[in-house]
Design an enzyme around this catalytic site. Structure first.
Site, mmCIF file in Angstrom:
data_model
loop_
_atom_site.group_PDB
_atom_site.id
_atom_site.type_symbol
_atom_site.label_atom_id
_atom_site.label_comp_id
_atom_site.label_asym_id
_atom_site.label_seq_id
_atom_site.Cartn_x
_atom_site.Cartn_y
_atom_site.Cartn_z
ATOM 1 C CB CYS A 126 -0.968 7.161 -1.185
ATOM 2 S SG CYS A 126 -0.401 6.733 -2.875
ATOM 3 C CG HIS A 261 -1.380 2.675 -1.021
ATOM 4 N ND1 HIS A 261 -1.850 3.956 -1.178
ATOM 5 C CD2 HIS A 261 -1.620 2.345 0.287
ATOM 6 C CE1 HIS A 261 -2.367 4.384 -0.022
ATOM 7 N NE2 HIS A 261 -2.222 3.427 0.872
ATOM 8 C CG ASN A 279 -2.743 2.818 4.606
ATOM 9 O OD1 ASN A 279 -2.405 3.566 3.699
ATOM 10 N ND2 ASN A 279 -3.573 1.814 4.407
#
Length: 282
Positions: A126, A261, A279
């Site tokens: 991520c 994240h 995302n």
């Protein structure tokens, strides 16, 4: 509050028998298979637990929707390992900002700079996707353009940023630091494979690629500074995504306070009081 960029059909909870039927439908939809009856039974139990979790999340977030998706047979620990943010020791005290943007500011939305949302897959990268999205959008804007036409290579960061740990996690600052002294490959030159490899940047013809002139850490827990900077372009940010696994749309209002994240902040709407993230889950 956060609004994301995905949508899936909502599947409701019911009896154990129908849960198994729903689980088999999940397997068909996402082409999932298990090698043993024991694994099938275990994943069915995880799926049933996640149905309960989805119902709880929908209750806790009246303006958002959570539903069965490709992660419905994954445990919370497995999802945590897939996120991949490693916070350095000197940043361990960081927590999320919590206040809602107040009315009266100027709305900003960079969402349409990109086409499809990228997918990090089963790799805890991520951090690389967060940094890359911020880099490629800011690089695009610096060239006077409004649409991202060059996609840069997350895989280069996964393989070559030695301060991070590839698919086992990393930190966005380290990615930016790497890019201050290394040309950034385009994705076509260094395709994403969702696993850690030996660094191939020197053999990929990317030495003349763009570099990061500089990067700046915004003040910790200062959401106003973050939203002010957003007017200049998307921002790489860390969030608490513990409840995001089954997000299907709308505005999240029940959020955690840890950081686990890396994503990219792309919009703020002061009128409705939400921020929007990009995302890396397709």
């Amino acid at each position: 509050a956060v609004v994301g960029l995905a949508a899936v059909a909502f599947l409701s909870m019911s009896s154990p028998a129908s849960n198994e039927a729903e689980f088999r439908n999940f397997m068909d939809t996402y082409r999932v298979g298990y090698g043993t009856t024991e694994e099938f039974s275990y994943r069915l139990g995880v799926f049933q637990d996640n149905l309960n979790r989805i119902a709880e999340l929908n209750k806790a977030n009246p303006d958002a929707t959570f539903a069965v998706n490709q992660f419905a047979d994954r445990t919370p620990e497995e999802m945590k390992n897939m996120m991949g943010l490693i916070i350095p020791a000197h940043k361990q005290g960081y927590k999320t900002a919590t206040h809602v943007p107040s009315k009266g500011g100027k709305n900003v939305d960079w969402t349409d700079m990109w086409g499809a949302v990228k997918n990090q897959g089963q790799c805890g990268s991520c951090w690389a996707f967060s940094a890359t999205a911020a880099f490629e959008s800011r690089w695009t804007l610096s060239n006077g353009d409004k649409k991202v036409t060059k996609s840069f290579a997350e895989q280069e960061l996964v393989d070559c940023d030695t301060k991070s740990s590839g698919c086992n996690g990393g930190w966005m600052d380290y990615a930016f630091e790497y890019l201050t002294s290394n040309g950034f490959c385009e994705e076509s030159q260094y395709p994403y494979v969702a696993r850690t490899q030996t660094c191939k940047a020197s053999s990929s013809g990317c030495a003349s690629g763009p570099t990061e002139k500089s990067y700046t850490d915004l003040p910790a827990k200062n959401e106003d500074a973050m939203l002010t900077e957003l007017a200049n372009g998307p921002i790489s940010v860390a969030v608490d995504a513990s409840t995001w696994s089954f997000y299907a749309g709308g505005i999240l209002s029940s959020c955690g306070s840890g950081l686990n994240h890396g994503v990219t902040l792309v919009a703020v709407d002061y009128d409705q009081g939400f921020a929007k993230i990009r995302n890396s889950r397709g």
